[in-house]
Each structure stands twice: as C-alpha cells, then as structure tokens.
Design an enzyme around this catalytic site. Structure first.
Site, mmCIF file in Angstrom:
data_model
loop_
_atom_site.group_PDB
_atom_site.id
_atom_site.type_symbol
_atom_site.label_atom_id
_atom_site.label_comp_id
_atom_site.label_asym_id
_atom_site.label_seq_id
_atom_site.Cartn_x
_atom_site.Cartn_y
_atom_site.Cartn_z
ATOM 1 C CB SER A 36 -26.102 -14.831 30.749
ATOM 2 O OG SER A 36 -26.727 -15.882 30.032
ATOM 3 C CE1 TYR A 74 -21.003 -16.649 30.119
ATOM 4 C CE2 TYR A 74 -23.146 -17.731 29.974
ATOM 5 C CZ TYR A 74 -22.340 -16.626 29.765
ATOM 6 O OH TYR A 74 -22.880 -15.488 29.202
#
Length: 279
Positions: free
Chosen positions: A136, A150
């Site tokens: 990401s 995360y």
C-alpha cells in the site's frame, strides 16, 4: 494461451478479483484463492480448465501448502505469485488490543510469508518466477492517523520484500512491491475492521475513520481493471521494477515522503554525520 501461470491470493473481491478476470480474458492460466470457495467461483464467473479456484486460509501453512501443491498438480508450474490477501484495521495504537494487531499481522504479514515459503522450492528448481507483493502507499508513508497497525503490516511487507529480492536474484526470481493509492474496490467496507474498544479522546482518529468509510468509499479515483493491466504488463518485462507505485495519488504521496526525508536529513546532516570514532 499465454505461457505464464499465475497464483493469486485474496481473489474473491477488489484488486485480486479484477486481476484474475483480466488474466483469464487475456488467456493466462490462473489459480485463485479465497477462504470461501463458492464466493470466489461466483465472483469470477468462469468455468474453464484455465481457472483453478482454491479454498485457502493464508493463516494456515498446511492450507497454503495444499493450495500450492494443487496448482502445481493442475498446471505443472507457478510463474507469478500475487500476494494480495489482507485487510485494513483502523484505530489508534492505544485503542487496539494485542489480539487485534496480531490478527492483522497474521494475515497481512505471516500469510504472505507462508505463501512465499511454500512456492519458493518450485521456483528455485525452475530458476524463474515473479512475486507481486501487494502492499500500500501506506507501507511507504505512514502519516494516516488511525491506521498504525495496517500501516505497520505494509511497512513490514516493504522491508522483507526488498530483502527477498536480494536473496532471490541468484535464482532468476524477481520481486515487485505494489503500493496502490486509493482504488475503487470494496476494501473500505468489506475489508476494514474497527477497534472493539474506542477511546473518546481520539477525535482525529474517528474523523479520519469516518472520512474513509463515508467520503472515500466508492469514490476512490483508481480503476482496479487498469491496475490489473499494469501488473500484467510489468510481469512480461525482462527486468520488472522492485517498487511499483500504482495511481497518481500514490505517486504524489511517495514524492512528498521522499522530499520530507531529504529535508530531515539535510537539517541535521552536519551534526548526525559527525559520529565516527576519532582515531
């Protein structure tokens, strides 16, 4: 039929699903995994010898091992692995329990490592292969309040993928770390967990959480089908890049992070580099 055989985890929704559909349309052979086999079959909607749907729990090494073995038995090889399975977790680090964070790491980090370990014996033997580890932009820049867990999983993926690339170079196996920005998938509704015990003081974290769930959700600028096409094209390159930032927003955030680091380094360079032992 295209030659390369793909193995894609987390394929029943989002970028994984878009990639599997695009690969099958272009004539590739694809093994795709999900915890829910019927959901995967329905989502892909293809009944063909080129498509092998598999029920795999990436948290379970035996399950991963069976999925890899079944793919080799069916297609004879695995050429490209896409480690896409994962989920988002919001909440300040103070709010999140040890159990919540460990579950996040179990899938986003250890699940990926399970796949890598089980596939590599075959790739080393054939002296070729390519890993796409789906990270990401949050694995490159961490300035997203309420996404610390995360982000930590995706920073971990960046780190071990860079090391993995160096380790596998002698075997002719390549690695690409894919860092998407915001793409229009179900990620923010189907794959975003919230803390069990919220703390009222964290108003900024709640605001960021609400913006992602209500404002960004289904309004993301990125097209997952176009992202899939980029990955397929990169897989066919002779020297695929290690770092793949996907989306205009990902590029903007990465460039801002690089500039910020350079400014911080310059600000204390004279002081911070005067640390050698005086001989």
């Amino acid at each position: 039929m295209k030659n390369k055989i793909w193995f894609v985890t987390g394929a029943s929704k989002g970028l994984g699903l878009a990639l599997v559909k695009k690969l099958l349309q272009e004539g590739y052979r694809v093994a795709a995994t999900s915890r829910n086999l019927e959901e995967l079959k329905k989502a892909v909607g293809v009944n063909s010898d080129s498509f092998l749907p598999l029920a795999v729990d990436v948290k379970n090494e035996k399950s991963v091992e069976k999925g890899v073995w079944d793919t080799i038995a069916h297609f004879g090889a695995i050429d490209v692995v896409v480690n896409n399975a994962g989920y988002g977790l919001t909440g300040s680090l103070e709010e999140l329990s040890d159990e919540e964070v460990r579950q996040n790491f179990d899938i986003n980090v250890f699940g990926v490592l399970h796949v890598i370990r089980k596939v590599l014996p075959y790739m080393r033997k054939q002296k070729s292969g390519h890993f796409f580890n789906i990270a990401s932009i949050g694995g490159f820049t961490g300035e997203f309040p309420g996404f610390g867990s995360y982000i930590a999983t995706k920073f971990a993926m960046h780190g071990f993928s860079e090391s993995l690339a160096a380790e596998l170079k002698p075997f002719g196996i390549t690695v690409s770390i894919v860092s998407p920005g915001y793409f229009r998938t179900e990620f923010l509704d189907a794959s975003l967990a919230v803390p069990k015990n919220e703390i009222a003081d964290y108003k900024l974290v709640r605001e960021v959480q609400q913006v992602h769930q209500n404002d960004y959700n289904h309004n993301q600028p990125g097209d997952p089908v176009k992202a899939a096409a980029v990955m397929i094209e990169i897989a066919e390159q002779k020297q695929p890049p290690l770092h793949v930032f996907l989306g205009r927003d990902a590029y903007q955030l990465a460039e801002a992070k690089i500039k910020s680091v350079q400014q911080d380094m310059a600000a204390v360079k004279e002081l911070a580099t005067a640390t050698d032992i005086d001989e």
